[in-house]
Design a protein around this motif. Structure first.
Motif, short mmCIF file in Angstrom:
data_model
loop_
_atom_site.label_atom_id
_atom_site.label_comp_id
_atom_site.label_asym_id
_atom_site.label_seq_id
_atom_site.Cartn_x
_atom_site.Cartn_y
_atom_site.Cartn_z
N THR A 27 0.84 -1.20 0.00
CA THR A 27 0.00 0.00 0.00
C THR A 27 0.88 1.25 0.00
N CYS A 57 5.48 -0.84 11.14
CA CYS A 57 4.71 -1.61 10.13
C CYS A 57 4.99 -0.94 8.79
N ASN A 149 10.65 -7.56 12.03
CA ASN A 149 10.21 -7.50 13.43
C ASN A 149 8.70 -7.69 13.52
N ILE A 151 5.83 -6.59 15.62
CA ILE A 151 5.57 -5.57 16.63
C ILE A 151 4.58 -6.05 17.69
N LEU A 152 3.91 -7.17 17.44
CA LEU A 152 3.01 -7.72 18.46
C LEU A 152 3.74 -8.66 19.42
N ASP A 170 1.18 3.38 9.72
CA ASP A 170 -0.13 3.12 9.12
C ASP A 170 -0.36 1.63 9.35
N PRO A 172 -2.08 -2.22 9.83
CA PRO A 172 -2.94 -3.03 8.95
C PRO A 172 -4.42 -2.77 9.23
N VAL A 177 -4.01 -5.62 3.78
CA VAL A 177 -3.05 -6.13 4.77
C VAL A 177 -3.76 -6.28 6.11
C1 LIG Z 1 -0.84 -0.63 5.78
S1 LIG Z 1 0.69 -1.49 5.60
C2 LIG Z 1 1.91 -0.25 5.85
C3 LIG Z 1 2.23 0.57 4.63
C4 LIG Z 1 3.41 1.50 4.81
N1 LIG Z 1 3.12 2.54 5.77
C5 LIG Z 1 3.88 2.14 3.50
O1 LIG Z 1 3.82 3.37 3.38
O2 LIG Z 1 4.35 1.41 2.59
C6 LIG Z 1 0.75 -2.45 7.06
C7 LIG Z 1 1.99 -3.36 7.21
O3 LIG Z 1 1.94 -3.96 8.51
C8 LIG Z 1 2.62 -5.20 8.41
N2 LIG Z 1 2.30 -6.05 9.58
C9 LIG Z 1 1.22 -6.84 9.80
N3 LIG Z 1 1.31 -7.44 11.01
C10 LIG Z 1 2.49 -7.02 11.55
C11 LIG Z 1 3.17 -7.30 12.78
N4 LIG Z 1 2.63 -8.14 13.67
N5 LIG Z 1 4.36 -6.71 13.01
C12 LIG Z 1 4.90 -5.87 12.08
N6 LIG Z 1 4.33 -5.57 10.89
C13 LIG Z 1 3.13 -6.13 10.64
C14 LIG Z 1 2.15 -5.78 7.08
O4 LIG Z 1 3.09 -6.76 6.62
C15 LIG Z 1 2.09 -4.50 6.22
O5 LIG Z 1 3.28 -4.37 5.46
#
Ligand SMILES: C[S@@+](CC[C@H](N)C(=O)[O-])C[C@H]1O[C@@H](n2cnc3c(N)ncnc32)[C@H](O)[C@@H]1O
Length: 240
Positions: A27, A57, A149, A151-152, A170, A172, A177
Motif C-alpha cells: 500500500t 509496520c 520484526n 511488533i506484536l 499506518d 494493517p 493487509v
Molecule cells: C498498511 S501497511 C503499511 C504501509 C506502509 N506505511 C507504507 O507506506 O508502505 C501495514 C503493514 O503492517 C505489516 N504487519 C502486519 N502485522 C504485523 C506485525 N505483527 N508486526 C509488524 N508488521 C506487521 C504488514 O506486513 C504490512 O506491510
C-alpha cells in the motif's frame, strides 16, 4: 479535518511507482496527510531537528521514504520494520532514494528504460527523480536501518539500541493487509504501543493511522489528537 501545515500542493513527484518503487500487494499513503501528521507530531516535541523516526509496520517503505525526502534536514535517522521479509527488502530499496548515489542509480535506471521504450511516463519519472534529488542535502546523510520484526511480540524490540523521537505508522486495516504474528492478541494497538516502549525517548510521539474501527487506549500514553479523514483516522500520543 482542517490541514494546518500543508497546502494542497502537487505531490506528483512522489507518486508511488514513479520514482518511489511500487510492488503489487503493497500500500501507499497520501503524501499531504503523511507530512501533516509528521509536522503535527513535531509540534508536540521540544526538539525540532536531529530527529529519529521509526515505522514498525513499514510495508514497502513509502511513508518513510516520503517523510525522509520532505524533511531531509530535520531527520537524522530512520528505522523501519515489518513482519514480512518481502516488505523489509522493498523498504530497503526505496529508502536508498534518500542517498544521492541511490537517487542517481534510480535516475540512470529510468533513463535506460526511456532509451529502450521512449515512453512519456519514463520521461516524467526522470524529471520527478531530478526534482526529488534537489531535496537531498549532499553534505548530510540520514542513517537508516530496516529490519524484520513482529511488533506484536513483546520481546522483539528489546534488543534494539536506538531511541525514537517519533513513531509514525499506518497499521494493517484488513483489506489488503491484516495483522500477522499473534493470533491471540485481540487488542493489537495496545500491544503495539506497549511493545514500542523500549525504543521510545522520554516524551516521544507516536502517531497511528488506522481505519475507524480500531480502538486504542493506554495509561502510559497521553492522547494529544484524534482526527478523522475519510475512512481513516489518526491519533497522536505522547509517551508519558
Ligand atoms: C498498511 S501497511 C503499511 C504501509 C506502509 N506505511 C507504507 O507506506 O508502505 C501495514 C503493514 O503492517 C505489516 N504487519 C502486519 N502485522 C504485523 C506485525 N505483527 N508486526 C509488524 N508488521 C506487521 C504488514 O506486513 C504490512 O506491510
Amino acid at each position: 479535518m482542517q490541514y494546518k501545515y500543508i497546502e494542497n500542493d502537487n505531490f506528483e513527484d512522489f507518486a508511488c511507482g514513479r520514482v518511489i518503487k511500487h510492488k503489487p500487494g503493497f500500500t501507499n499513503f497520501p503524501v499531504r496527510l503523511a507530512q501533516e501528521i509528521f509536522l503535527r507530531s513535531v509540534s508536540f516535541l521540544e526538539k525540532k531537528d536531529n530527529l529519529t523516526i521509526y515505522d514498525p509496520c513499514c510495508g514497502g517503505g513509502y511513508l518513510l521514504t516520503v517523510l525522509g525526502l520532505l524533511n531531509f534536514d530535520m531527520i537524522t535517522a530512520i528505522y523501519g520494520s515489518d513482519i514480512n521479509p518481502e516488505a523489509v527488502n522493498h523498504t530497503m530499496e526505496n529508502i536508498e532514494l534518500l542517498t544521492i548515489s541511490g537517487m542517481e542509480r534510480r535516475i540512470k535506471y529510468i533513463e535506460n528504460l526511456y532509451h529502450e521504450y521512449q515512453k512519456t511516463s519514463h520521461q516524467d519519472a526522470i524529471k520527478s527523480a531530478k526534482n526529488l534529488k534537489t531535496l537531498l542535502n549532499p553534505n548530510v546523510s540520514i542513517h537508516t536501518n530496516i529490519f524484520e520484526n513482529n511488533i506484536l511480540d513483546v520481546d522483539d524490540l528489546k534488543n534494539q539500541d536506538f531511541k525514537a523521537d517519533i513513531v509514525i505508522t499506518d497499521v494493517p486495516y484488513g483489506n489488503m493487509v491484516s495483522w500477522n504474528g499473534n493470533e491471540s492478541s485481540e487488542d493489537f494497538i495496545r500491544s503495539l504501543l506497549d511493545n514500542l516502549i523500549p525504543i521510545l525517548n522520554p516524551g516521544a510521539i507516536v502517531a497511528i493511522c488506522s481505519d475507524k474501527k480500531q480502538k486504542f487506549l493506554s495509561d502510559k500514553f497521553a492522547r494529544m489528537e484524534k482526527q478523522l479523514i475519510g475512512k481513516r483516522k489518526f491519533e497522536i500520543f505522547r509517551y508519558k
